[in-house]
Design a protein around this motif. Structure first.
Motif, mmCIF file in Angstrom:
data_model
loop_
_atom_site.group_PDB
_atom_site.id
_atom_site.type_symbol
_atom_site.label_atom_id
_atom_site.label_comp_id
_atom_site.label_asym_id
_atom_site.label_seq_id
_atom_site.Cartn_x
_atom_site.Cartn_y
_atom_site.Cartn_z
ATOM 1 N N ASN A 46 21.293 -28.531 44.172
ATOM 2 C CA ASN A 46 21.996 -28.078 45.364
ATOM 3 C C ASN A 46 21.080 -27.035 45.992
ATOM 4 O O ASN A 46 21.116 -25.868 45.645
ATOM 5 C CB ASN A 46 23.357 -27.490 44.996
ATOM 6 C CG ASN A 46 24.094 -26.914 46.175
ATOM 7 O OD1 ASN A 46 23.893 -27.343 47.315
ATOM 8 N ND2 ASN A 46 24.954 -25.940 45.919
ATOM 9 N N ARG A 81 21.975 -32.507 46.526
ATOM 10 C CA ARG A 81 22.503 -31.982 47.785
ATOM 11 C C ARG A 81 21.443 -31.086 48.419
ATOM 12 O O ARG A 81 20.798 -30.293 47.732
ATOM 13 C CB ARG A 81 23.790 -31.180 47.545
ATOM 14 C CG ARG A 81 24.971 -32.015 47.128
ATOM 15 C CD ARG A 81 26.150 -31.136 46.774
ATOM 16 N NE ARG A 81 26.609 -30.340 47.910
ATOM 17 C CZ ARG A 81 27.537 -30.725 48.776
ATOM 18 N NH1 ARG A 81 28.113 -31.912 48.650
ATOM 19 N NH2 ARG A 81 27.915 -29.922 49.761
ATOM 20 N N SER A 83 20.380 -28.733 52.078
ATOM 21 C CA SER A 83 20.709 -28.175 53.389
ATOM 22 C C SER A 83 19.484 -27.459 53.931
ATOM 23 O O SER A 83 18.634 -26.992 53.172
ATOM 24 C CB SER A 83 21.906 -27.226 53.307
ATOM 25 O OG SER A 83 21.734 -26.244 52.300
ATOM 26 N N TRP A 95 20.564 -29.135 58.932
ATOM 27 C CA TRP A 95 21.132 -30.196 58.082
ATOM 28 C C TRP A 95 22.160 -29.546 57.161
ATOM 29 O O TRP A 95 21.797 -28.767 56.281
ATOM 30 C CB TRP A 95 20.028 -30.857 57.269
ATOM 31 C CG TRP A 95 20.479 -32.041 56.452
ATOM 32 C CD1 TRP A 95 20.931 -32.025 55.160
ATOM 33 C CD2 TRP A 95 20.524 -33.406 56.868
ATOM 34 N NE1 TRP A 95 21.258 -33.292 54.741
ATOM 35 C CE2 TRP A 95 21.015 -34.169 55.781
ATOM 36 C CE3 TRP A 95 20.201 -34.063 58.057
ATOM 37 C CZ2 TRP A 95 21.177 -35.553 55.848
ATOM 38 C CZ3 TRP A 95 20.359 -35.448 58.124
ATOM 39 C CH2 TRP A 95 20.842 -36.179 57.036
ATOM 40 N N ALA A 97 24.893 -29.041 54.117
ATOM 41 C CA ALA A 97 24.752 -29.405 52.707
ATOM 42 C C ALA A 97 25.429 -30.742 52.405
ATOM 43 O O ALA A 97 26.645 -30.891 52.572
ATOM 44 C CB ALA A 97 25.348 -28.308 51.836
ATOM 45 N N LYS A 98 24.629 -31.698 51.975
ATOM 46 C CA LYS A 98 25.131 -33.021 51.605
ATOM 47 C C LYS A 98 23.996 -33.819 50.977
ATOM 48 O O LYS A 98 22.824 -33.390 51.003
ATOM 49 C CB LYS A 98 25.684 -33.761 52.814
ATOM 50 C CG LYS A 98 24.683 -33.976 53.936
ATOM 51 C CD LYS A 98 25.339 -34.643 55.128
ATOM 52 C CE LYS A 98 24.356 -34.794 56.290
ATOM 53 N NZ LYS A 98 24.995 -35.436 57.469
ATOM 54 N N LYS A 99 24.335 -34.964 50.435
ATOM 55 C CA LYS A 99 23.302 -35.859 49.937
ATOM 56 C C LYS A 99 22.557 -36.476 51.111
ATOM 57 O O LYS A 99 23.122 -36.688 52.181
ATOM 58 C CB LYS A 99 23.935 -36.948 49.060
ATOM 59 C CG LYS A 99 24.623 -36.394 47.815
ATOM 60 C CD LYS A 99 25.315 -37.481 47.025
ATOM 61 C CE LYS A 99 26.041 -36.886 45.818
ATOM 62 N NZ LYS A 99 26.769 -37.916 45.023
ATOM 63 N N GLU A 131 26.154 -22.769 53.095
ATOM 64 C CA GLU A 131 25.901 -24.186 52.810
ATOM 65 C C GLU A 131 25.839 -24.449 51.312
ATOM 66 O O GLU A 131 26.396 -25.434 50.820
ATOM 67 C CB GLU A 131 24.602 -24.631 53.492
ATOM 68 C CG GLU A 131 24.645 -24.613 55.004
ATOM 69 C CD GLU A 131 25.768 -25.462 55.556
ATOM 70 O OE1 GLU A 131 25.975 -26.596 55.062
ATOM 71 O OE2 GLU A 131 26.457 -24.987 56.488
ATOM 72 N N ARG A 134 29.188 -24.848 49.526
ATOM 73 C CA ARG A 134 30.037 -25.994 49.833
ATOM 74 C C ARG A 134 30.158 -26.941 48.642
ATOM 75 O O ARG A 134 31.048 -27.786 48.598
ATOM 76 C CB ARG A 134 29.508 -26.755 51.046
ATOM 77 C CG ARG A 134 29.573 -25.957 52.343
ATOM 78 C CD ARG A 134 29.122 -26.802 53.527
ATOM 79 N NE ARG A 134 28.990 -26.007 54.733
ATOM 80 C CZ ARG A 134 29.999 -25.655 55.530
ATOM 81 N NH1 ARG A 134 31.233 -26.059 55.234
ATOM 82 N NH2 ARG A 134 29.769 -24.928 56.613
ATOM 83 N N ALA A 135 29.264 -26.809 47.672
ATOM 84 C CA ALA A 135 29.280 -27.672 46.488
ATOM 85 C C ALA A 135 30.132 -27.053 45.385
ATOM 86 O O ALA A 135 30.459 -25.862 45.417
ATOM 87 C CB ALA A 135 27.857 -27.889 45.981
#
Length: 421
Positions: A46, A81, A83, A95, A97-99, A131, A134-135
């Protein structure tokens, strides 16, 4: 306490100290690594990159940074993940935070980043940490990497507060400084709060390699958020601490615990500790408790404790003894770095004469140890100080980070038997 989760090996500068003497220094080199019999698995990353896009980054600097960021994107796994935040006097989440399902889309967005504005690091840090959070943090290896080429003004305390809170959540901060004008002391302070690293990038051409080095191993740590409990007996004072391996970094002497970093794979996390021991009576043993806490991700364990006790005998007359070679090398290199730091302290205090004497001594020491490039750089700075009354900003950084790196370069890894543990 679960002792088998970490192997801890301690090397001491002395086995015995003399009784009834004024306070004495004792060095411990503490090596922490995974037990042989235990494996480990990688956690998904992450990761947030926080990049300075201020006007001073315009041109080759920003182009090299964008290329390095694209390299990081290329190395992400499908479950990581990621960002990306850029900042000047305001922040922008490029961008969230995500895959990363389509890396080409993200790389194209990186290529469109343009430089403008001033430098307010708090803006980027705050957005980046939002960001990262967020995980589900316990399920990931959580990191924020900041790259900047300038000073931030007026928001330093707010940045410290952000990183301190992030460290408690297990988020590791690392800082990369590009060029001569960034605030190395400030980034060192931020990194020490979480056990992270600071690197000096002298030229834009070095950005790729430095960012690659910081990225390497982020997802392969056996133990994370390793901390040393700093409660010692009242007659023992921890005076200084320095991480030796896997990277050289000064450590903050906090009141309750010190954040050391991570145990990456099979590479030991090695820390050099300096203690002052008050006057002692002959015939007793001085206890030196090394109490660690750490998270062990592959077993989903948090705040696991490990205790290792070292004792020093107090005798009427201490025998002459040679300290372990790896510890001696670490202390000698550390002393060179500390001598270099005292030069700049003298200059800032206005004591040019003391700085010149210290420079001459340190130049000889560096040359005798075979560090000729550093010796030449210091000699150049001494001549500049003598003729112009000042030193160069880039020269100071080369010497600071050059002498710092000597600690890791000089120390060999210990060879010890797991049966001793």
């Amino acid at each position: 306490m679960v002792k088998e989760l970490l192997d801890v090996h301690i090397e001491a500068s002395k086995k015995a100290i003399e009784a009834n003497r004024s306070p004495q220094l004792l060095y411990l080199l503490v090596h922490i690594r995974p037990p042989k019999e235990l494996g480990f698995s990688e956690l998904d990353l992450n990761l947030c990159l926080v990049l300075d896009r201020s006007t001073s980054m315009n041109g080759d600097r920003l182009e090299k940074v964008k290329s390095a960021a694209s390299m990081i994107v290329d190395k992400l796994s499908e479950d990581d993940r990621f960002s990306l935040v850029v900042f000047s006097d305001r922040s922008e989440v490029i961008w969230p935070a995500k895959k990363v399902a389509d890396k080409k889309v993200l790389v194209a967005m990186i290529e469109r980043i343009a430089a403008f504005g001033g430098t307010e690091i708090h803006q980027g840090l705050e957005a980046g940490l939002q960001e990262v959070r967020r995980a589900q943090l316990p399920n990931y290896s959580n990191h924020l990497i900041l790259l900047t080429d300038g000073h931030t003004y007026g928001d330093e305390e707010a940045c410290v507060d952000l990183v301190r809170k992030a460290a408690k959540d297990g988020i590791l901060f690392s800082g990369l400084g590009l060029g001569p004008d960034w605030n190395d002391r400030f980034l060192d302070e931020l990194a020490s709060l979480s056990g992270g690293d600071v690197a000096y990038i002298e030229t834009p051409e070095q950005v790729f390699q430095e960012l690659k080095q910081v990225f390497h191993g982020l997802d392969s740590a056996y133990a994370r958020n390793v901390r040393l409990v700093t409660h010692f007996p009242p007659d023992i004072t921890l005076t200084k601490a320095f991480r030796v391996s896997p990277t050289a970094q000064p450590l903050a002497l906090n009141q309750h615990e010190m954040r050391l970093g991570s145990v990456e794979g099979r590479t030991p996390l090695s820390v050099l500790l300096e203690f002052s021991i008050d006057v002692q009576r002959a015939g007793q043993l001085v206890p030196m408790p090394i109490i660690l806490t750490a998270d062990i991700p592959y077993r989903s364990l948090r705040d696991q404790g490990v205790r290792k006790f070292h004792e020093v005998a107090v005798v009427a007359q201490a025998p002459k003894e040679d300290p372990p070679k790896s510890l001696l090398a670490a202390v000698q290199a550390w002393n060179l770095h500390q001598m270099n730091e005292k030069v700049w302290e003298d200059i800032e205090a206005g004591d040019v004469h003391a700085a010149e004497i210290r420079m001459e001594h340190l130049t000889s020491r560096l040359a005798e140890a075979g560090h000729m490039a550093l010796a030449r750089q210091l000699r150049e700075e001494a001549l500049r100080l003598s003729s112009q009354g000042e030193v160069s900003v880039d020269g100071r950084k080369r010497l600071k980070f050059g002498t710092r790196s000597l600690v890791s370069q000089t120390v060999g890894l210990p060879h010890f038997d797991h049966a001793e543990m």
